[in-house]
Design a protein around this motif. Structure first.
Motif, PDB file in Angstrom:
ATOM      1  N   GLY A  18       0.809  -1.206   0.000  1.00 41.75           N
ATOM      2  CA  GLY A  18       0.000   0.000   0.000  1.00 41.75           C
ATOM      3  C   GLY A  18       0.845   1.260   0.000  1.00 41.75           C
ATOM      4  N   VAL A  19       0.220   2.390  -0.300  1.00 30.59           N
ATOM      5  CA  VAL A  19       0.967   3.649  -0.393  1.00 30.59           C
ATOM      6  C   VAL A  19       1.583   4.041   0.943  1.00 30.59           C
ATOM      7  CG1 VAL A  19      -0.386   4.520  -2.339  1.00 30.59           C
ATOM      8  CG2 VAL A  19      -1.104   5.065  -0.009  1.00 30.59           C
ATOM      9  N   ASP A  20       0.989   3.579   2.047  1.00 30.51           N
ATOM     10  CA  ASP A  20       1.519   3.932   3.362  1.00 30.51           C
ATOM     11  C   ASP A  20       1.982   2.697   4.142  1.00 30.51           C
ATOM     12  OD1 ASP A  20      -1.073   2.985   3.615  1.00 30.51           O
ATOM     13  OD2 ASP A  20      -1.892   4.902   4.287  1.00 30.51           O
ATOM     14  N   ALA A  21       2.424   1.661   3.420  1.00 30.77           N
ATOM     15  CA  ALA A  21       2.845   0.413   4.055  1.00 30.77           C
ATOM     16  C   ALA A  21       4.205   0.554   4.739  1.00 30.77           C
ATOM     17  CB  ALA A  21       2.929  -0.700   3.012  1.00 30.77           C
ATOM     18  N   PRO A  22       4.384  -0.062   5.915  1.00 32.04           N
ATOM     19  CA  PRO A  22       5.688   0.005   6.593  1.00 32.04           C
ATOM     20  C   PRO A  22       6.797  -0.702   5.833  1.00 32.04           C
ATOM     21  CG  PRO A  22       4.181  -1.467   7.754  1.00 32.04           C
ATOM     22  CD  PRO A  22       3.365  -0.763   6.722  1.00 32.04           C
ATOM     23  N   GLU A  23       6.473  -1.713   5.018  1.00 29.60           N
ATOM     24  CA  GLU A  23       7.503  -2.409   4.251  1.00 29.60           C
ATOM     25  C   GLU A  23       8.229  -1.498   3.263  1.00 29.60           C
ATOM     26  OE1 GLU A  23       4.663  -5.964   5.032  1.00 29.60           O
ATOM     27  OE2 GLU A  23       4.638  -3.789   5.186  1.00 29.60           O
ATOM     28  N   ARG A  24       7.641  -0.343   2.948  1.00 27.46           N
ATOM     29  CA  ARG A  24       8.301   0.585   2.024  1.00 27.46           C
ATOM     30  C   ARG A  24       9.607   1.151   2.597  1.00 27.46           C
ATOM     31  NH1 ARG A  24       5.429   3.338  -2.399  1.00 27.46           N
ATOM     32  NH2 ARG A  24       3.622   2.080  -2.938  1.00 27.46           N
ATOM     33  N   GLN A  25       9.819   1.008   3.895  1.00 31.27           N
ATOM     34  CA  GLN A  25      11.056   1.505   4.499  1.00 31.27           C
ATOM     35  C   GLN A  25      12.285   0.786   3.942  1.00 31.27           C
ATOM     36  OE1 GLN A  25      11.762   0.047   8.741  1.00 31.27           O
ATOM     37  NE2 GLN A  25       9.701  -0.790   8.386  1.00 31.27           N
ATOM     38  N   TRP A  26      12.101  -0.399   3.356  1.00 31.13           N
ATOM     39  CA  TRP A  26      13.240  -1.170   2.857  1.00 31.13           C
ATOM     40  C   TRP A  26      13.492  -0.947   1.367  1.00 31.13           C
ATOM     41  CZ3 TRP A  26       9.978  -4.391   6.237  1.00 31.13           C
ATOM     42  CH2 TRP A  26      10.482  -4.426   7.549  1.00 31.13           C
ATOM     43  N   VAL A  27      12.775  -0.016   0.767  1.00 34.10           N
ATOM     44  CA  VAL A  27      13.018   0.333  -0.634  1.00 34.10           C
ATOM     45  C   VAL A  27      14.048   1.449  -0.692  1.00 34.10           C
ATOM     46  CG1 VAL A  27      12.024   1.234  -2.755  1.00 34.10           C
ATOM     47  CG2 VAL A  27      10.706  -0.360  -1.354  1.00 34.10           C
ATOM     48  N   HIS A  28      15.129   1.220  -1.431  1.00 28.26           N
ATOM     49  CA  HIS A  28      16.198   2.228  -1.573  1.00 28.26           C
ATOM     50  C   HIS A  28      16.546   2.397  -3.045  1.00 28.26           C
ATOM     51  CE1 HIS A  28      16.784   2.333   2.750  1.00 28.26           C
ATOM     52  NE2 HIS A  28      16.813   1.017   2.750  1.00 28.26           N
ATOM     53  N   PRO A  29      16.619   3.659  -3.502  1.00 31.00           N
ATOM     54  CA  PRO A  29      16.311   4.883  -2.752  1.00 31.00           C
ATOM     55  C   PRO A  29      14.832   4.986  -2.425  1.00 31.00           C
ATOM     56  CG  PRO A  29      16.667   5.394  -5.054  1.00 31.00           C
ATOM     57  CD  PRO A  29      17.013   3.947  -4.906  1.00 31.00           C
ATOM     58  N   ALA A  30      14.525   5.768  -1.395  1.00 32.67           N
ATOM     59  CA  ALA A  30      13.142   5.917  -0.957  1.00 32.67           C
ATOM     60  C   ALA A  30      12.303   6.546  -2.066  1.00 32.67           C
ATOM     61  CB  ALA A  30      13.093   6.788   0.294  1.00 32.67           C
ATOM     62  N   LEU A  31      11.053   6.142  -2.108  1.00 31.32           N
ATOM     63  CA  LEU A  31      10.131   6.627  -3.132  1.00 31.32           C
ATOM     64  C   LEU A  31       9.223   7.713  -2.576  1.00 31.32           C
ATOM     65  CD1 LEU A  31       9.015   3.196  -4.643  1.00 31.32           C
ATOM     66  CD2 LEU A  31      10.671   4.807  -5.606  1.00 31.32           C
ATOM     67  N   PRO A  32       8.770   8.631  -3.413  1.00 30.46           N
ATOM     68  CA  PRO A  32       7.792   9.621  -2.948  1.00 30.46           C
ATOM     69  C   PRO A  32       6.458   8.974  -2.644  1.00 30.46           C
ATOM     70  CG  PRO A  32       8.148   9.819  -5.314  1.00 30.46           C
ATOM     71  CD  PRO A  32       9.174   8.847  -4.813  1.00 30.46           C
ATOM     72  N   PHE A  33       5.672   9.613  -1.807  1.00 28.13           N
ATOM     73  CA  PHE A  33       4.367   9.081  -1.424  1.00 28.13           C
ATOM     74  C   PHE A  33       3.493   8.891  -2.663  1.00 28.13           C
ATOM     75  CE2 PHE A  33      -0.054   9.484  -0.144  1.00 28.13           C
ATOM     76  CZ  PHE A  33      -0.120   8.607   0.925  1.00 28.13           C
ATOM     77  N   GLY A  34       2.934   7.693  -2.781  1.00 33.26           N
ATOM     78  CA  GLY A  34       2.042   7.411  -3.891  1.00 33.26           C
ATOM     79  C   GLY A  34       2.692   6.768  -5.098  1.00 33.26           C
ATOM     80  N   ALA A  35       3.992   6.515  -5.036  1.00 33.10           N
ATOM     81  CA  ALA A  35       4.678   5.907  -6.179  1.00 33.10           C
ATOM     82  C   ALA A  35       4.415   4.411  -6.234  1.00 33.10           C
ATOM     83  CB  ALA A  35       6.184   6.164  -6.096  1.00 33.10           C
ATOM     84  N   PRO A  36       3.975   3.890  -7.371  1.00 35.51           N
ATOM     85  CA  PRO A  36       3.861   2.437  -7.516  1.00 35.51           C
ATOM     86  C   PRO A  36       5.234   1.779  -7.439  1.00 35.51           C
ATOM     87  CG  PRO A  36       2.618   3.583  -9.232  1.00 35.51           C
ATOM     88  CD  PRO A  36       3.484   4.603  -8.552  1.00 35.51           C
ATOM     89  N   LEU A  37       5.241   0.506  -7.057  1.00 33.94           N
ATOM     90  CA  LEU A  37       6.475  -0.248  -6.843  1.00 33.94           C
ATOM     91  C   LEU A  37       6.760  -1.173  -8.013  1.00 33.94           C
ATOM     92  CD1 LEU A  37       5.375  -1.199  -3.279  1.00 33.94           C
ATOM     93  CD2 LEU A  37       7.498   0.074  -3.692  1.00 33.94           C
ATOM     94  N   THR A  38       8.025  -1.256  -8.408  1.00 35.57           N
ATOM     95  CA  THR A  38       8.430  -2.291  -9.355  1.00 35.57           C
ATOM     96  C   THR A  38       8.581  -3.606  -8.604  1.00 35.57           C
ATOM     97  OG1 THR A  38      10.801  -1.968  -9.013  1.00 35.57           O
ATOM     98  CG2 THR A  38       9.736  -0.575 -10.688  1.00 35.57           C
ATOM     99  N   PHE A  39       8.634  -4.714  -9.334  1.00 35.55           N
ATOM    100  CA  PHE A  39       8.840  -6.000  -8.668  1.00 35.55           C
ATOM    101  C   PHE A  39      10.272  -6.115  -8.131  1.00 35.55           C
ATOM    102  CE2 PHE A  39       4.817  -7.007 -10.547  1.00 35.55           C
ATOM    103  CZ  PHE A  39       4.259  -7.914  -9.659  1.00 35.55           C
ATOM    104  N   ALA A  40      11.218  -5.411  -8.718  1.00 31.45           N
ATOM    105  CA  ALA A  40      12.568  -5.373  -8.149  1.00 31.45           C
ATOM    106  C   ALA A  40      12.546  -4.700  -6.780  1.00 31.45           C
ATOM    107  CB  ALA A  40      13.517  -4.638  -9.090  1.00 31.45           C
ATOM    108  N   GLU A  41      11.727  -3.657  -6.634  1.00 29.93           N
ATOM    109  CA  GLU A  41      11.585  -2.998  -5.328  1.00 29.93           C
ATOM    110  C   GLU A  41      10.826  -3.885  -4.346  1.00 29.93           C
ATOM    111  OE1 GLU A  41      11.795   1.522  -7.152  1.00 29.93           O
ATOM    112  OE2 GLU A  41       9.865   0.491  -7.007  1.00 29.93           O
ATOM    113  N   VAL A  42       9.878  -4.649  -4.838  1.00 26.84           N
ATOM    114  CA  VAL A  42       9.204  -5.628  -3.982  1.00 26.84           C
ATOM    115  C   VAL A  42      10.218  -6.623  -3.431  1.00 26.84           C
ATOM    116  CG1 VAL A  42       7.579  -7.563  -3.976  1.00 26.84           C
ATOM    117  CG2 VAL A  42       6.933  -5.391  -5.052  1.00 26.84           C
TER     118      VAL A  42
END
Length: 202
Positions: free
Chosen positions: A162-186
């Motif tokens: 989700g756009v406000d999911a805690p797992e997004r903390q492990w995406v580097h570089p950090a993404l802006p709020f609302g950015a969809p995720l690639t599967f590499a970022e997943v």
């Protein structure tokens, strides 16, 4: 390219500012909506596919009409695979199906799924659903989900995208709020969460 996202909650004014459910640092829904539209379109093209895992939009206290939601979704780049969330209604999907733009590649913009879809990427299998699933013991199989916002399931196989999911903390570089995720970022989120859960056991 393929992307995933969930729980945009366009128009959801109750989420603005500080709250216990899914705080969003915006003064107006217009500012929140525009941030998510911009973050989306900065990385997605009309040749891409975005899996939207539900809860597209919500207006508390009065009805948000399908044309209002379509006015936002039609601004978003790419082919949208829409998976129904608990705040998504049948009349919205029906309206979008009846007013489904054809993109430059000749394909329709929207496709629809009531429960979920399976996607394979880099030897892994992903079950894309709105609600979290419980798998038990699996190999190279993950559930990408939304619904629970800033909460994280205590299992390495469940990844909140989700756009406000805690797992997004492990995406580097950090993404802006609302950015969809690639599967590499997943995959970054999977590795980060697995390491985090392993630390919690010690």
């Amino acid at each position: 390219m393929q992307f995933v996202i969930s729980d945009n909650h366009f128009y959801h004014s109750d989420l603005l500012g500080d709250n216990d459910f899914a705080p969003r640092p915006f003064l107006t829904v217009e500012a929140m909506n525009q941030q998510m539209i911009t973050a989306w379109n900065d990385r997605v093209t009309d040749a891409d596919t975005v899996y939207e895992l539900g809860d597209i939009a919500l207006r508390p206290k009065n009805y948000l009409t399908p044309p209002e939601v379509a006015a936002v979704l039609n601004q978003l780049h790419g082919h949208l695979v829409l998976i129904k969330g608990n705040h998504d209604y049948r009349d919205l999907f029906k309206y979008l199906a009846e007013h489904n733009p054809i993109l430059p590649d000749g394909e329709l913009k929207y496709t629809f799924h009531d429960v979920g879809i399976i996607v394979k990427y880099d030897h892994n299998q992903y079950f894309l659903t709105h609600y979290p699933l419980f798998f038990g013991i699996t190999q190279q199989t993950y559930n990408l989900h939304g619904h629970i916002h800033h909460t994280m399931m205590p299992y390495a196989t469940n990844i909140n995208i989700g756009v406000d999911a805690p797992e997004r903390q492990w995406v580097h570089p950090a993404l802006p709020f609302g950015a969809p995720l690639t599967f590499a970022e997943v995959e970054q989120m999977i590795a980060g969460k697995a390491a985090y859960l392993a630390q919690q056991k010690h």
